[in-house]
Each structure stands twice: as structure tokens, then as C-alpha cells.
Design a protein around this motif. Structure first.
Motif, PDB file in Angstrom:
ATOM      1  N   ALA A  15       0.836  -1.209   0.000  1.00 42.29           N
ATOM      2  CA  ALA A  15       0.000   0.000   0.000  1.00 42.29           C
ATOM      3  C   ALA A  15       0.873   1.263   0.000  1.00 42.29           C
ATOM      4  O   ALA A  15       0.603   2.214  -0.746  1.00 42.29           O
ATOM      5  CB  ALA A  15      -0.924  -0.005   1.214  1.00 42.29           C
ATOM      6  N   ARG A  16       1.924   1.261   0.809  1.00 46.17           N
ATOM      7  CA  ARG A  16       2.813   2.417   0.907  1.00 46.17           C
ATOM      8  C   ARG A  16       3.478   2.704  -0.442  1.00 46.17           C
ATOM      9  O   ARG A  16       3.599   3.844  -0.855  1.00 46.17           O
ATOM     10  CB  ARG A  16       3.857   2.156   1.992  1.00 46.17           C
ATOM     11  N   LYS A  17       3.874   1.648  -1.151  1.00 46.76           N
ATOM     12  CA  LYS A  17       4.543   1.813  -2.444  1.00 46.76           C
ATOM     13  C   LYS A  17       3.550   1.953  -3.601  1.00 46.76           C
ATOM     14  O   LYS A  17       3.954   2.187  -4.738  1.00 46.76           O
ATOM     15  CB  LYS A  17       5.490   0.649  -2.704  1.00 46.76           C
ATOM     16  N   GLN A  18       2.269   1.757  -3.305  1.00 50.89           N
ATOM     17  CA  GLN A  18       1.201   1.864  -4.310  1.00 50.89           C
ATOM     18  C   GLN A  18       1.476   0.967  -5.521  1.00 50.89           C
ATOM     19  O   GLN A  18       1.363   1.376  -6.668  1.00 50.89           O
ATOM     20  CB  GLN A  18       0.995   3.314  -4.734  1.00 50.89           C
ATOM     21  N   LEU A  19       1.814  -0.298  -5.221  1.00 56.29           N
ATOM     22  CA  LEU A  19       2.091  -1.276  -6.271  1.00 56.29           C
ATOM     23  C   LEU A  19       0.906  -2.210  -6.462  1.00 56.29           C
ATOM     24  O   LEU A  19       0.230  -2.565  -5.491  1.00 56.29           O
ATOM     25  CB  LEU A  19       3.323  -2.112  -5.898  1.00 56.29           C
ATOM     26  N   SER A  20       0.681  -2.625  -7.675  1.00 55.49           N
ATOM     27  CA  SER A  20      -0.364  -3.619  -7.957  1.00 55.49           C
ATOM     28  C   SER A  20       0.251  -5.010  -7.817  1.00 55.49           C
ATOM     29  O   SER A  20       1.473  -5.179  -7.895  1.00 55.49           O
ATOM     30  CB  SER A  20      -0.899  -3.440  -9.375  1.00 55.49           C
ATOM     31  N   TRP A  21      -0.607  -6.029  -7.659  1.00 58.77           N
ATOM     32  CA  TRP A  21      -0.109  -7.411  -7.642  1.00 58.77           C
ATOM     33  C   TRP A  21       0.529  -7.735  -8.983  1.00 58.77           C
ATOM     34  O   TRP A  21       1.512  -8.474  -9.051  1.00 58.77           O
ATOM     35  CB  TRP A  21      -1.231  -8.393  -7.311  1.00 58.77           C
ATOM     36  N   GLU A  22      -0.021  -7.189 -10.055  1.00 61.04           N
ATOM     37  CA  GLU A  22       0.538  -7.411 -11.394  1.00 61.04           C
ATOM     38  C   GLU A  22       1.977  -6.903 -11.453  1.00 61.04           C
ATOM     39  O   GLU A  22       2.874  -7.601 -11.947  1.00 61.04           O
ATOM     40  CB  GLU A  22      -0.324  -6.691 -12.440  1.00 61.04           C
ATOM     41  N   ALA A  23       2.217  -5.704 -10.930  1.00 63.23           N
ATOM     42  CA  ALA A  23       3.567  -5.119 -10.955  1.00 63.23           C
ATOM     43  C   ALA A  23       4.523  -5.923 -10.071  1.00 63.23           C
ATOM     44  O   ALA A  23       5.679  -6.171 -10.462  1.00 63.23           O
ATOM     45  CB  ALA A  23       3.516  -3.663 -10.488  1.00 63.23           C
ATOM     46  N   ILE A  24       4.063  -6.334  -8.909  1.00 66.84           N
ATOM     47  CA  ILE A  24       4.910  -7.104  -7.996  1.00 66.84           C
ATOM     48  C   ILE A  24       5.238  -8.463  -8.616  1.00 66.84           C
ATOM     49  O   ILE A  24       6.383  -8.907  -8.610  1.00 66.84           O
ATOM     50  CB  ILE A  24       4.240  -7.260  -6.613  1.00 66.84           C
ATOM     51  N   GLY A  25       4.216  -9.139  -9.149  1.00 68.71           N
ATOM     52  CA  GLY A  25       4.430 -10.434  -9.786  1.00 68.71           C
ATOM     53  C   GLY A  25       5.421 -10.337 -10.925  1.00 68.71           C
ATOM     54  O   GLY A  25       6.318 -11.179 -11.064  1.00 68.71           O
ATOM     55  N   SER A  26       5.293  -9.314 -11.745  1.00 67.16           N
ATOM     56  CA  SER A  26       6.208  -9.114 -12.865  1.00 67.16           C
ATOM     57  C   SER A  26       7.636  -8.884 -12.366  1.00 67.16           C
ATOM     58  O   SER A  26       8.591  -9.437 -12.913  1.00 67.16           O
ATOM     59  CB  SER A  26       5.739  -7.918 -13.694  1.00 67.16           C
ATOM     60  N   ALA A  27       7.779  -8.108 -11.309  1.00 68.04           N
ATOM     61  CA  ALA A  27       9.108  -7.793 -10.771  1.00 68.04           C
ATOM     62  C   ALA A  27       9.809  -9.021 -10.186  1.00 68.04           C
ATOM     63  O   ALA A  27      11.030  -9.109 -10.227  1.00 68.04           O
ATOM     64  CB  ALA A  27       8.994  -6.695  -9.712  1.00 68.04           C
ATOM     65  N   VAL A  28       9.029  -9.958  -9.652  1.00 69.25           N
ATOM     66  CA  VAL A  28       9.655 -11.152  -9.053  1.00 69.25           C
ATOM     67  C   VAL A  28       9.590 -12.374  -9.973  1.00 69.25           C
ATOM     68  O   VAL A  28      10.117 -13.431  -9.633  1.00 69.25           O
ATOM     69  CB  VAL A  28       9.065 -11.489  -7.656  1.00 69.25           C
ATOM     70  N   GLY A  29       8.939 -12.234 -11.130  1.00 69.58           N
ATOM     71  CA  GLY A  29       8.880 -13.323 -12.094  1.00 69.58           C
ATOM     72  C   GLY A  29       7.895 -14.423 -11.732  1.00 69.58           C
ATOM     73  O   GLY A  29       8.125 -15.579 -12.076  1.00 69.58           O
ATOM     74  N   MET A  30       6.816 -14.050 -11.047  1.00 66.95           N
ATOM     75  CA  MET A  30       5.803 -15.027 -10.631  1.00 66.95           C
ATOM     76  C   MET A  30       4.417 -14.478 -10.971  1.00 66.95           C
ATOM     77  O   MET A  30       4.242 -13.283 -11.191  1.00 66.95           O
ATOM     78  CB  MET A  30       5.885 -15.281  -9.118  1.00 66.95           C
ATOM     79  N   SER A  31       3.431 -15.365 -10.965  1.00 69.60           N
ATOM     80  CA  SER A  31       2.042 -14.969 -11.202  1.00 69.60           C
ATOM     81  C   SER A  31       1.587 -13.986 -10.121  1.00 69.60           C
ATOM     82  O   SER A  31       1.877 -14.193  -8.939  1.00 69.60           O
ATOM     83  CB  SER A  31       1.151 -16.218 -11.159  1.00 69.60           C
ATOM     84  N   PRO A  32       0.848 -12.942 -10.497  1.00 71.10           N
ATOM     85  CA  PRO A  32       0.348 -12.007  -9.485  1.00 71.10           C
ATOM     86  C   PRO A  32      -0.595 -12.680  -8.479  1.00 71.10           C
ATOM     87  O   PRO A  32      -0.611 -12.308  -7.300  1.00 71.10           O
ATOM     88  CB  PRO A  32      -0.380 -10.935 -10.295  1.00 71.10           C
TER      89      PRO A  32
END
Length: 146
Positions: A15-32
Motif C-alpha cells: 500500500a505504501r509503495k502503491q504497487l499492484s499485484w501485477e507489478a509485484i508479480g512481474s518484478a519477481v517473475g511469478m504470477s500475481p
């Protein structure tokens, strides 16, 4: 840090970084969907993924240790109150036996794995109102006779 504290830490960082699950998943190489489930404490992550996830969210390695821990997959047995979660609960309640019967007609006596499993969430635009498309894909596991 236990799974519950990890969950609060990771969701607050998201929430603090205002990231979506899609963005996080993409950054770590896993499904959101999988990443969200791991952050909620329902899956364990490999060492590499746990540390990538903590780096993306800017949290310390204590959270990575909790991410790597094997979860106890339990949930409140009360009827869910959140409308979205309740509707999924309702779908299983109304259509669960129907789906079981149809799957068993096609595959035989067995179950769909929730271990060898993937799930996707898609938005389907529709002039009458956008639709939610959930794709659940689990390996069929036949019951054995012995």
C-alpha cells in the motif's frame, strides 16, 4: 516474524509503495495471483523469490524468512462476510456438487489438485458491464483402488 505479522508487513508495504499485484508479480517473475497468496501467508516462497519480493516491497529479510516458512492452510469456517469472498463461497455452495459430477463424468473418480494448480484473473470488457474471468487449472488426481 510469523505468517500473520509478515502478512501485515507486506500488505502495508504494498500500500505504501502503491504497487499492484501485477507489478509485484512481474518484478519477481511469478504470477500475481500466486504472489498475493504468498503475501497473505497461504503459500511458501523459494529463497530467491522471497528475497526478490522483500526487495521490491522494501522490507527486511525477517519477512523473507516468514515467506519461506511452510504455511498452515487454514481459514475461518464461518460464512465469509466480504461480498466478493461470499460470492465465491456461494458459487462453490451452489455449483460444487454439479462441478464434481461433471468433472467425474469426464475424468473418472477423483479430484482436482490445489497443489499442482494455477489460477488467472482477467478482466473481460462487456458493454453490459465488465466481467471477471477466473481460470482455475488443476491436475486431475484419480482415486486409487488397492
Amino acid at each position: 516474524m510469523d505468517k500473520l505479522e509478515m502478512r501485515h508487513t507486506l500488505l502495508a508495504a504494498k500500500a505504501r509503495k502503491q504497487l499492484s499485484w501485477e507489478a509485484i508479480g512481474s518484478a519477481v517473475g511469478m504470477s500475481p495471483v500466486w504472489v498475493a497468496s504468498a503475501c497473505y501467508g497461504m503459500n511458501s516462497a523459494s529463497h530467491e523469490v522471497a528475497h526478490k519480493l522483500c526487495d521490491v516491497l522494501g522490507v527486511d529479510s525477517e519477512a523473507a524468512d516468514a515467506l519461506k516458512a511452510f504455511p498452515t492452510k487454514a481459514w475461518d469456517e464461518a460464512i465469509p462476510q466480504d461480498p466478493f469472498v461470499y460470492r465465491l463461497y456461494e458459487v462453490v455452495g451452489v455449483y460444487g456438487e454439479t462441478l464434481k459430477d461433471v468433472v467425474q463424468e469426464k475424468f473418472g473418480d477423483g479430484i482436482m489438485s490445489a497443489i499442482d494448480f494455477t489460477m488467472e484473473v482477467d478482466k473481460v470488457e462487456d458493454p453490459k458491464g465488465d466481467r471477471v474471468l477466473l481460470t482455475l487449472s488443476g491436475k486431475f488426481l484419480p482415486y486409487k483402488s488397492w
